[in-house]
Motif scaffolding. Structure first.
Motif, PDB file in Angstrom:
ATOM      1  N   VAL A  67      -1.434   7.435 -51.857  1.00  0.00           N
ATOM      2  CA  VAL A  67      -0.555   7.594 -50.736  1.00  0.00           C
ATOM      3  C   VAL A  67      -0.584   9.096 -50.702  1.00  0.00           C
ATOM      4  O   VAL A  67      -0.328   9.573 -49.359  1.00  0.00           O
ATOM      5  N   GLY A  68      -0.439   9.828 -51.521  1.00  0.00           N
ATOM      6  CA  GLY A  68      -0.224  11.681 -51.214  1.00  0.00           C
ATOM      7  C   GLY A  68      -1.316  12.083 -50.252  1.00  0.00           C
ATOM      8  O   GLY A  68      -1.088  12.857 -49.505  1.00  0.00           O
ATOM      9  N   ARG A  69      -2.545  11.347 -50.764  1.00  0.00           N
ATOM     10  CA  ARG A  69      -3.798  11.975 -50.089  1.00  0.00           C
ATOM     11  C   ARG A  69      -3.472  11.456 -48.644  1.00  0.00           C
ATOM     12  O   ARG A  69      -3.824  12.187 -47.608  1.00  0.00           O
ATOM     13  N   LYS A  70      -3.151  10.092 -48.502  1.00  0.00           N
ATOM     14  CA  LYS A  70      -3.035   9.607 -47.082  1.00  0.00           C
ATOM     15  C   LYS A  70      -2.129  10.284 -46.218  1.00  0.00           C
ATOM     16  O   LYS A  70      -2.203  10.703 -45.198  1.00  0.00           O
ATOM     17  N   LEU A  71      -0.725  10.648 -46.815  1.00  0.00           N
ATOM     18  CA  LEU A  71       0.056  11.386 -46.175  1.00  0.00           C
ATOM     19  C   LEU A  71      -0.120  13.050 -46.034  1.00  0.00           C
ATOM     20  O   LEU A  71      -0.170  13.539 -44.896  1.00  0.00           O
TER      21      LEU A  71
END
Length: 154
Positions: A59-63
């Motif tokens: 999720v951090g990478r996606k965000l």
């Protein structure tokens, strides 16, 4: 200035089910946000808490990519993603002084929400320790009814 009166879980649950929320009409906001994320995925990102908890690094990478600041290979290797996830973790946010003190008034000062009340344990499914099975079943029916036909499921 006085602070609003405390509210019981039963009363808060009933009000929430009826659409009353200290931050506005929850169901309308949630569904509108979901629909906008489908219509404009490059501009609106919709995340479920369960997704964040299950894989915070993904999720951090996606965000970061969504915000057009993807992590570089060097940042990945040097642990920057780990640091960001750590800084944004439930535990880190829960322990910030601002989230341990004070709060916000809503409903013309009738309801006072302590910042600390927004943080319980951060565990998916912990509701079973606070709500009855009847409340859970009512919430399941309500969610199904409110989001019927939208493609949004929990």
């Amino acid at each position: 200035m006085g602070k609003g009166a405390p509210i019981t879980l039963d009363d808060a649950f009933s009000m929430f089910c009826e659409g009353f929320s200290p931050f506005g009409p929850f169901w309308d906001h949630y569904l509108r946000y979901w629909k906008e994320s489908l219509a404009r995925p490059q501009e609106v990102m919709f995340l479920k808490y369960e997704e964040i908890v299950s894989d915070p690094f993904m999720v951090g990478r996606k965000l970061a990519s969504f915000l057009d600041v993807p992590f570089t290979e060097e940042e990945e290797k040097s642990g920057v993603v780990d640091q960001v996830v750590s800084f944004c973790s439930f535990e880190s946010l829960h322990n910030l002084d601002v989230n341990k003190t004070d709060g916000v008034e809503r409903a013309g000062g009738k309801i006072f929400i302590q910042h600390s009340s927004l943080f319980r344990k951060g565990k998916v499914g912990d509701w079973v320790n606070h709500m009855s099975n009847e409340m859970g079943e009512k919430m399941d029916r309500l969610v199904e009814d409110k989001f019927k036909g939208s493609g949004l499921e929990f």
